[in-house]
Design an enzyme around this catalytic site. Sequence first.
Site, PDB file in Angstrom:
ATOM      1  N   ARG A  98     -13.774  16.331  -9.761  1.00  0.00           N
ATOM      2  CA  ARG A  98     -12.336  15.737  -9.572  1.00  0.00           C
ATOM      3  C   ARG A  98     -11.710  16.887  -8.539  1.00  0.00           C
ATOM      4  O   ARG A  98     -11.444  18.146  -9.090  1.00  0.00           O
ATOM      5  CB  ARG A  98     -11.566  15.845 -10.896  1.00  0.00           C
ATOM      6  CG  ARG A  98     -10.078  15.423 -10.890  1.00  0.00           C
ATOM      7  CD  ARG A  98      -9.736  14.077 -10.203  1.00  0.00           C
ATOM      8  NE  ARG A  98      -8.516  13.771 -10.084  1.00  0.00           N
ATOM      9  CZ  ARG A  98      -7.649  14.033  -9.066  1.00  0.00           C
ATOM     10  NH1 ARG A  98      -8.184  14.338  -7.931  1.00  0.00           N
ATOM     11  NH2 ARG A  98      -6.252  13.803  -9.059  1.00  0.00           N
ATOM     12  N   HIS A 101      -6.457  19.580  -6.359  1.00  0.00           N
ATOM     13  CA  HIS A 101      -5.208  18.764  -6.283  1.00  0.00           C
ATOM     14  C   HIS A 101      -4.275  19.460  -7.119  1.00  0.00           C
ATOM     15  O   HIS A 101      -4.290  20.408  -7.861  1.00  0.00           O
ATOM     16  CB  HIS A 101      -5.404  17.276  -6.700  1.00  0.00           C
ATOM     17  CG  HIS A 101      -5.618  17.290  -8.275  1.00  0.00           C
ATOM     18  ND1 HIS A 101      -7.078  17.559  -8.741  1.00  0.00           N
ATOM     19  CD2 HIS A 101      -4.998  16.859  -9.431  1.00  0.00           C
ATOM     20  CE1 HIS A 101      -7.029  17.290 -10.224  1.00  0.00           C
ATOM     21  NE2 HIS A 101      -5.680  17.242 -10.482  1.00  0.00           N
ATOM     22  N   HIS A 103      -0.410  18.350  -9.249  1.00  0.00           N
ATOM     23  CA  HIS A 103       0.730  17.082  -9.522  1.00  0.00           C
ATOM     24  C   HIS A 103       2.167  17.805  -9.549  1.00  0.00           C
ATOM     25  O   HIS A 103       2.539  18.710 -10.174  1.00  0.00           O
ATOM     26  CB  HIS A 103       0.589  16.852 -11.111  1.00  0.00           C
ATOM     27  CG  HIS A 103      -0.919  16.625 -11.425  1.00  0.00           C
ATOM     28  ND1 HIS A 103      -1.381  15.424 -10.970  1.00  0.00           N
ATOM     29  CD2 HIS A 103      -1.823  17.369 -12.189  1.00  0.00           C
ATOM     30  CE1 HIS A 103      -2.704  15.528 -11.350  1.00  0.00           C
ATOM     31  NE2 HIS A 103      -2.872  16.494 -11.865  1.00  0.00           N
ATOM     32  N   GLU A 108      -0.094  19.245 -16.738  1.00  0.00           N
ATOM     33  CA  GLU A 108      -1.361  18.439 -17.369  1.00  0.00           C
ATOM     34  C   GLU A 108      -1.764  19.248 -18.634  1.00  0.00           C
ATOM     35  O   GLU A 108      -2.180  20.522 -18.714  1.00  0.00           O
ATOM     36  CB  GLU A 108      -2.305  18.373 -16.019  1.00  0.00           C
ATOM     37  CG  GLU A 108      -3.693  17.897 -16.461  1.00  0.00           C
ATOM     38  CD  GLU A 108      -4.790  17.902 -15.275  1.00  0.00           C
ATOM     39  OE1 GLU A 108      -4.220  17.291 -14.296  1.00  0.00           O
ATOM     40  OE2 GLU A 108      -5.964  18.122 -15.614  1.00  0.00           O
ATOM     41  N   HIS A 147      -5.341  22.745  -9.202  1.00  0.00           N
ATOM     42  CA  HIS A 147      -6.654  22.716 -10.037  1.00  0.00           C
ATOM     43  C   HIS A 147      -7.840  21.743  -9.503  1.00  0.00           C
ATOM     44  O   HIS A 147      -7.644  20.978  -8.581  1.00  0.00           O
ATOM     45  CB  HIS A 147      -6.261  22.585 -11.318  1.00  0.00           C
ATOM     46  CG  HIS A 147      -5.518  21.400 -11.649  1.00  0.00           C
ATOM     47  ND1 HIS A 147      -4.051  21.077 -11.316  1.00  0.00           N
ATOM     48  CD2 HIS A 147      -5.843  20.296 -12.095  1.00  0.00           C
ATOM     49  CE1 HIS A 147      -3.675  19.941 -11.615  1.00  0.00           C
ATOM     50  NE2 HIS A 147      -4.971  19.175 -12.016  1.00  0.00           N
ATOM     51  N   GLU A 170      -1.804   8.974 -11.676  1.00  0.00           N
ATOM     52  CA  GLU A 170      -3.217  10.186 -11.441  1.00  0.00           C
ATOM     53  C   GLU A 170      -3.545   9.424 -10.028  1.00  0.00           C
ATOM     54  O   GLU A 170      -4.371  10.350  -9.254  1.00  0.00           O
ATOM     55  CB  GLU A 170      -4.168   9.701 -12.444  1.00  0.00           C
ATOM     56  CG  GLU A 170      -5.574  10.048 -12.017  1.00  0.00           C
ATOM     57  CD  GLU A 170      -5.737  11.568 -12.348  1.00  0.00           C
ATOM     58  OE1 GLU A 170      -4.826  12.324 -12.690  1.00  0.00           O
ATOM     59  OE2 GLU A 170      -6.973  12.260 -11.822  1.00  0.00           O
TER      60      GLU A 170
HETATM   61 MN    MN Z   1      -5.027  16.953 -12.409  1.00  0.00          MN
END
Ligand code: MN
Length: 392
Positions: A98, A101, A103, A108, A147, A170
Amino acid sequence: MKEKPTPQNILFNRREVLSSAMMTTAGIAALSLSTERPAVAAERDHPFHPLENFKYDLGASQGWSGKGGSAKQVNVDQFPISKSIAGVSMRLEPGAIRELHWHAIAAEWAYILEGNVRTTVISPDGQADDVYFSVGDVWYFPRGYGHALQCVGPKACHFLLGFDNGNFSEFGTFSITDWLAVTHPAIAARNLGISVTALAGFPKEEAYIVPGKLPPPVPSEPFRGGSVPTSQSVHKFRMAEVEPHRFPGGTERVVAAAQFPIQTTMSAVLMHLEVGALRELHWHPNADEWFYVAAGRCRVGLFGAHGRHVVDEFRPGQVGFVKQGFGHYIEQLGDEPTQLIILFNSPVYQEISLSKWLAGNPAQLIADNLGISQTLVDQMPKHWVGIFGPQK
Ligand code: MN
Ligand code: MN
């Protein structure tokens, strides 16, 4: 003569409607869906609607899926009641990433359900971390921290993500590939220290989840005491390893800021209910509750004052939401124990249970309040029960 409607008799009539509806199975089913309830005049004037739908089937939703994994999301778009908390059920194949990125609007929180996950995280003071997580571990990244996640194998992983903002998406996060793709090539190349031509091989849009190579395994030798927490990492908490609060019908493991200082906006409970157990009537004075059923089944009853009540059943993969201060209980159902992962939008965990409350009152006052004898009051719990065991 027709009685003049008053708020009291409207409420009373509504209670009659509800109790007659409860006589039939169809009525109970209707109660579980707010849209099927009979409209009630008294509710329209009320500033809130406690019987709005409080269940969402995250596991059964479509979500996103690609080569490296999949993600299913629940936020206010799918689940309007859940304004304070959003969630994602994510699966990654071994090696899959993943991508890097952050937020912008939410912190999170995560709980590992299956497999092993590696995270990297950068904080504003430049401190970086590269940490491995396994089943039962929790992470917390403060809002805005950069992260990335990777499944480190050997099998696929599954984890639950929780965010402290119901508007979180998301699919609208800030990803490194998206940013570089929209930035002028001269600027991007200069910042990366590479040539503009080398940029041509970069993704043209957000990559999100990509396949990746498995990192080398981390050599580890287990401690002699199996349950000794090994993590000293600031954003990792070994939730499944903490000593639980034990009750007659199950256990609770609590992680709040007191146990895990970086977790400044949320707290969580890992609840295990034995077959036949009842998490007794209670409420949370300081927080909304968002829960995910990880295993087994349960029935949740919700109380919203003024005689309003709704009951619904939950199975694995389903999410429920209880507004701050609303009364509720969780009744275990089925032949296997039930496990819930419960999030609260406060760093402090608080609850008041019916047994705790009754134990904290004089017997005569309870007897007079309920119009019953002191003998009957004496049969009631005299201390906090929390989770009742199976009925004898
Ligand atoms: Mn995340
Ligand atoms: Mn609760």
